[in-house]
Design a protein around this motif. Structure first.
Motif, mmCIF file in Angstrom:
data_model
loop_
_atom_site.group_PDB
_atom_site.id
_atom_site.type_symbol
_atom_site.label_atom_id
_atom_site.label_comp_id
_atom_site.label_asym_id
_atom_site.label_seq_id
_atom_site.Cartn_x
_atom_site.Cartn_y
_atom_site.Cartn_z
ATOM 1 N N ASN A 241 0.795 -1.268 0.007
ATOM 2 C CA ASN A 241 -0.051 0.024 0.067
ATOM 3 C C ASN A 241 0.870 1.342 -0.118
ATOM 4 O OD1 ASN A 241 0.834 0.406 2.614
ATOM 5 N ND2 ASN A 241 -1.067 -0.421 3.623
ATOM 6 N N ASP B 213 -13.777 1.637 4.590
ATOM 7 C CA ASP B 213 -13.726 0.286 3.936
ATOM 8 C C ASP B 213 -12.399 0.147 3.405
ATOM 9 O OD1 ASP B 213 -16.181 -0.632 4.841
ATOM 10 O OD2 ASP B 213 -16.985 0.715 3.223
ATOM 11 N N ASP B 214 -12.272 -0.035 2.125
ATOM 12 C CA ASP B 214 -11.049 -0.225 1.531
ATOM 13 C C ASP B 214 -10.510 1.011 0.699
ATOM 14 O OD1 ASP B 214 -12.947 -0.293 -0.560
ATOM 15 O OD2 ASP B 214 -12.196 -1.984 -1.315
#
Length: 160
Positions: free
Chosen positions: A14, A56-57
Protein backbone atom coordinates in the motif's frame (compact mmCIF):
# COMPACT_ATOMS: atom_id res chain seq x y z
CA UNK A 1 -18.40 8.94 8.79
CA UNK A 2 -18.92 5.21 8.70
CA UNK A 3 -18.04 2.52 11.18
CA UNK A 4 -15.69 1.01 8.58
CA UNK A 5 -12.89 3.44 9.40
CA UNK A 6 -9.61 1.82 10.30
CA UNK A 7 -5.86 2.27 10.14
CA UNK A 8 -3.41 0.13 8.22
CA UNK A 9 0.36 -0.15 8.56
CA UNK A 10 2.28 1.06 5.54
CA UNK A 11 3.49 -1.99 3.63
CA UNK A 12 4.96 -2.72 0.20
CA UNK A 13 1.39 -3.44 -0.91
CA UNK A 14 0.00 0.00 0.00
CA UNK A 15 2.98 2.37 -0.04
CA UNK A 16 2.05 3.78 -3.46
CA UNK A 17 -1.50 4.42 -2.28
CA UNK A 18 -0.13 6.22 0.78
CA UNK A 19 2.24 8.34 -1.30
CA UNK A 20 -0.69 9.24 -3.55
CA UNK A 21 -2.60 10.97 -0.70
CA UNK A 22 -2.67 14.69 -1.51
CA UNK A 23 -4.18 17.56 0.45
CA UNK A 24 -5.82 20.47 -1.38
CA UNK A 25 -3.36 22.61 -3.37
CA UNK A 26 -3.99 25.60 -1.06
CA UNK A 27 -2.92 23.41 1.91
CA UNK A 28 0.34 22.05 0.52
CA UNK A 29 2.39 24.71 2.34
CA UNK A 30 0.85 23.64 5.66
CA UNK A 31 1.85 19.95 5.80
CA UNK A 32 4.67 17.88 4.37
CA UNK A 33 3.79 15.35 1.67
CA UNK A 34 3.37 11.72 2.69
CA UNK A 35 6.60 10.72 0.93
CA UNK A 36 8.58 12.98 3.29
CA UNK A 37 6.77 11.50 6.30
CA UNK A 38 7.65 7.99 5.16
CA UNK A 39 11.30 8.98 4.76
CA UNK A 40 11.25 10.38 8.32
CA UNK A 41 9.58 7.20 9.57
CA UNK A 42 12.32 5.15 7.92
CA UNK A 43 15.07 7.02 9.78
CA UNK A 44 13.10 7.12 13.07
CA UNK A 45 11.67 3.57 13.18
CA UNK A 46 11.37 3.41 16.97
CA UNK A 47 9.55 6.71 17.20
CA UNK A 48 7.39 7.12 14.10
CA UNK A 49 4.01 5.42 13.66
CA UNK A 50 2.86 5.93 10.04
CA UNK A 51 -0.62 4.70 9.14
CA UNK A 52 -2.95 4.82 6.17
CA UNK A 53 -6.51 5.92 7.04
CA UNK A 54 -9.08 3.77 5.27
CA UNK A 55 -12.85 3.96 4.95
CA UNK A 56 -13.67 0.36 4.07
CA UNK A 57 -10.97 -0.27 1.45
CA UNK A 58 -10.74 3.34 0.24
CA UNK A 59 -7.68 5.37 1.31
CA UNK A 60 -8.83 8.75 2.64
CA UNK A 61 -5.76 9.98 4.50
CA UNK A 62 -2.45 9.41 6.20
CA UNK A 63 -1.30 10.02 9.75
CA UNK A 64 1.96 9.65 11.56
CA UNK A 65 2.17 9.52 15.31
CA UNK A 66 5.32 9.79 17.40
CA UNK A 67 6.01 8.14 20.73
CA UNK A 68 8.33 8.84 23.64
CA UNK A 69 10.59 11.45 22.08
CA UNK A 70 12.93 13.72 24.01
CA UNK A 71 11.09 16.92 23.05
CA UNK A 72 13.89 19.26 24.08
CA UNK A 73 16.49 17.02 22.50
CA UNK A 74 18.95 17.78 25.28
CA UNK A 75 19.44 14.17 26.36
CA UNK A 76 18.10 14.74 29.87
CA UNK A 77 14.81 12.90 29.27
CA UNK A 78 12.95 15.48 31.34
CA UNK A 79 10.42 16.31 28.61
CA UNK A 80 9.27 13.08 26.96
CA UNK A 81 6.27 13.51 24.65
CA UNK A 82 4.07 11.56 22.27
CA UNK A 83 1.62 12.86 19.74
CA UNK A 84 0.50 13.52 16.21
CA UNK A 85 3.42 14.24 13.91
CA UNK A 86 1.61 14.45 10.58
CA UNK A 87 -1.96 14.46 9.29
CA UNK A 88 -2.84 14.48 5.60
CA UNK A 89 -6.50 14.06 4.66
CA UNK A 90 -7.03 13.68 0.91
CA UNK A 91 -8.39 16.78 -0.83
CA UNK A 92 -11.74 15.27 -1.76
CA UNK A 93 -12.24 13.61 1.63
CA UNK A 94 -11.99 16.57 4.01
CA UNK A 95 -14.87 17.58 6.27
CA UNK A 96 -16.13 14.02 6.75
CA UNK A 97 -14.70 13.25 10.20
CA UNK A 98 -11.54 11.49 9.02
CA UNK A 99 -9.26 14.02 10.74
CA UNK A 100 -11.12 13.57 14.02
CA UNK A 101 -10.84 9.79 13.63
CA UNK A 102 -7.08 10.15 13.02
CA UNK A 103 -6.55 12.29 16.13
CA UNK A 104 -8.56 9.89 18.30
CA UNK A 105 -6.63 6.93 16.86
CA UNK A 106 -3.32 8.48 17.91
CA UNK A 107 -4.79 9.41 21.31
CA UNK A 108 -5.94 5.80 21.79
CA UNK A 109 -2.47 4.50 20.93
CA UNK A 110 -0.89 6.95 23.40
CA UNK A 111 -3.27 5.70 26.11
CA UNK A 112 -2.50 2.08 25.17
CA UNK A 113 1.20 2.84 25.68
CA UNK A 114 0.51 4.41 29.09
CA UNK A 115 0.61 8.06 28.06
CA UNK A 116 -1.66 10.82 29.28
CA UNK A 117 -0.92 13.79 26.98
CA UNK A 118 -0.82 14.29 23.25
CA UNK A 119 1.28 16.92 21.50
CA UNK A 120 0.92 18.25 17.97
CA UNK A 121 2.07 21.24 15.99
CA UNK A 122 0.39 23.34 13.34
CA UNK A 123 1.23 26.14 10.97
CA UNK A 124 -0.27 29.36 12.38
CA UNK A 125 -2.31 31.70 10.23
CA UNK A 126 -5.81 32.23 8.92
CA UNK A 127 -5.45 29.42 6.38
CA UNK A 128 -3.92 26.97 8.85
CA UNK A 129 -5.56 24.10 10.78
CA UNK A 130 -5.61 25.82 14.18
CA UNK A 131 -9.43 25.91 14.43
CA UNK A 132 -9.56 22.17 13.73
CA UNK A 133 -7.06 21.36 16.49
CA UNK A 134 -8.60 23.75 19.03
CA UNK A 135 -12.08 22.31 18.35
CA UNK A 136 -10.74 18.83 19.15
CA UNK A 137 -9.37 20.02 22.50
CA UNK A 138 -5.75 20.95 21.86
CA UNK A 139 -4.53 23.98 23.79
CA UNK A 140 -1.53 26.05 22.68
CA UNK A 141 1.37 25.61 25.10
CA UNK A 142 3.02 28.93 24.27
CA UNK A 143 5.89 27.05 22.65
CA UNK A 144 6.88 26.91 19.03
CA UNK A 145 8.61 24.14 17.10
CA UNK A 146 10.38 25.83 14.25
CA UNK A 147 7.70 28.17 12.94
CA UNK A 148 4.80 26.03 14.15
CA UNK A 149 2.50 26.43 17.15
CA UNK A 150 2.71 23.61 19.73
CA UNK A 151 -0.53 22.33 21.24
CA UNK A 152 -1.32 19.63 23.78
CA UNK A 153 -4.35 17.86 25.16
CA UNK A 154 -5.08 15.38 27.91
CA UNK A 155 -5.93 11.96 26.42
CA UNK A 156 -6.54 10.02 29.63
CA UNK A 157 -10.28 10.00 29.00
CA UNK A 158 -11.53 9.45 25.44
CA UNK A 159 -13.37 12.58 24.30
CA UNK A 160 -14.72 11.50 20.93
Amino acid sequence: MTSALHLEKITPDNVDVAIGIRVRPDQEHLVAPVVKSLAEAYVHPGTAWPRLILDDDRAVGFLMGFFAIDWRGDGTGTDIRSGLWRLNIAAGEQGRGYGRFAVESVAAEIRRRGGARMTTTWQPGADGPERFYLKLGFQPTGETSGDQTVGEMDVQVPRF
